[in-house]
Design an enzyme around this catalytic site. Structure first.
Site, short mmCIF file in Angstrom:
data_model
loop_
_atom_site.label_atom_id
_atom_site.label_comp_id
_atom_site.label_asym_id
_atom_site.label_seq_id
_atom_site.Cartn_x
_atom_site.Cartn_y
_atom_site.Cartn_z
N ASP A 165 0.82 -1.21 0.00
CA ASP A 165 0.00 0.00 0.00
C ASP A 165 0.85 1.26 0.00
O ASP A 165 1.82 1.36 0.75
CB ASP A 165 -0.89 0.02 1.25
CG ASP A 165 -2.00 -1.02 1.17
OD1 ASP A 165 -2.61 -1.13 0.10
OD2 ASP A 165 -2.23 -1.71 2.17
N ASP A 187 -9.69 -6.37 -1.63
CA ASP A 187 -8.81 -5.86 -0.59
C ASP A 187 -9.62 -5.24 0.54
O ASP A 187 -10.38 -4.29 0.32
CB ASP A 187 -7.89 -4.80 -1.23
CG ASP A 187 -6.86 -4.22 -0.28
OD1 ASP A 187 -6.68 -4.75 0.83
OD2 ASP A 187 -6.21 -3.23 -0.67
C1 DX5 Z 1 -6.31 -0.76 3.36
C2 DX5 Z 1 -5.30 -1.44 2.50
C3 DX5 Z 1 -5.22 -2.92 2.68
C4 DX5 Z 1 -4.98 -3.37 4.10
C5 DX5 Z 1 -5.93 -4.49 4.30
O1 DX5 Z 1 -6.62 0.49 2.86
O2 DX5 Z 1 -5.51 -1.18 1.15
O3 DX5 Z 1 -4.29 -3.49 1.77
O4 DX5 Z 1 -3.68 -3.80 4.35
O5 DX5 Z 1 -5.90 -4.90 5.62
P1 DX5 Z 1 -6.97 -5.92 6.21
O6 DX5 Z 1 -6.88 -7.20 5.42
O7 DX5 Z 1 -6.52 -6.09 7.61
O8 DX5 Z 1 -8.31 -5.27 6.09
ZN ZN Z 2 -4.32 -2.29 -0.40
#
Ligand code: DX5
Ligand code: ZN
Length: 214
Positions: free
Chosen positions: A34, A172
């Site tokens: 990210d 995601d």
């Molecule tokens: C959030 C990110 C994700 C995050 C997801 O904005 O884009 O990639 O790491 O985390 P989880 O799986 O914990 O929701």
């Molecule tokens: Zn992400």
């Protein structure tokens, strides 16, 4: 065949190297990274320099998820990290088409990301210019949120829109092993997991996640 993409944002920053090593040992093919600018989303995370450094020390394919207000100003730096997959939010720019073209011209896979409130219909005129579609299943920016159930319908509709084209669907946000299974069943192939992988017994969680989508 669906696969799990660990999200490095979910790892413990104090043990980043160990976590990357762990993912390599587990034969992870694609790492989700990210990039947040504190503007398009309130959080700030990995910039191009940090991503390039991680990339140099890893054999994994990097999937960079750009959450920035002005992607045009950052795309060259992201391309320079060596990331093989780069995705940009539809909501972040009036020039999504030209940025996607730029990513492809650089020989990378181009992805378009849509927020929970953005209908999949906007993808129609981008279908010839993308390799994957990232459907946000939470509002981007913060980890630990709950998966938005309505996303399952969006995945189904997007799959229909794609038809015979070779475009993959990525999801995601808020995914655990039960949800990973549901997403895979309706057509998601790239399944990003942060918290549900990195909290607790990583090895067991990873195994269970991969098992769930088989
Ligand atoms: C959030 C990110 C994700 C995050 C997801 O904005 O884009 O990639 O790491 O985390 P989880 O799986 O914990 O929701
Ligand atoms: Zn992400």
């Amino acid at each position: 065949m669906a696969q799990i993409l660990p999200s490095i944002f979910g790892a413990d920053i104090m043990y980043l190297q160990d976590d990357i090593h762990f993912l390599e040992e587990e034969k992870t093919e694609i790492l989700h990274v990210d990039l947040m600018d504190g503007n398009f989303v309130s959080n700030i995370a990995f910039g191009p320099n940090q991503i390039a450094e991680m990339k140099k020390n890893s054999k994994m394919v990097f999937d960079v998820h750009m959450m920035v207000q002005h992607p045009k100003d950052h795309i060259d730096d992201v391309i320079a990290t060596g990331a093989e997959m780069i995705s940009v939010h539809y909501e972040s720019t009036p020039h999504i088409h030209s940025i996607l073209q730029k990513i492809r011209k650089a020989g990378r896979k181009a992805g378009v990301v849509i927020n929970p409130g953005t209908p999949e219909a906007i993808l129609e005129y981008l279908l010839d210019d993308i390799d994957y579609i990232l459907i946000m299943t939470i509002n981007p920016g913060q980890p630990g949120q709950t998966f938005i159930r309505k996303s399952l319908e969006k995945i189904r509709q997007t799959k229909e829109l794609i038809g015979e084209r070779k475009i993959q669907i990525e999801v995601d946000g808020g995914v655990n092993k039960e949800i990973a299974k549901e997403c895979a069943e309706v057509g998601a192939e790239l399944i990003v997991v942060g918290g549900a992988l990195f909290s607790g017994d990583k090895k067991a969680q990873y195994q269970a996640l991969r098992e769930a989508i088989k």
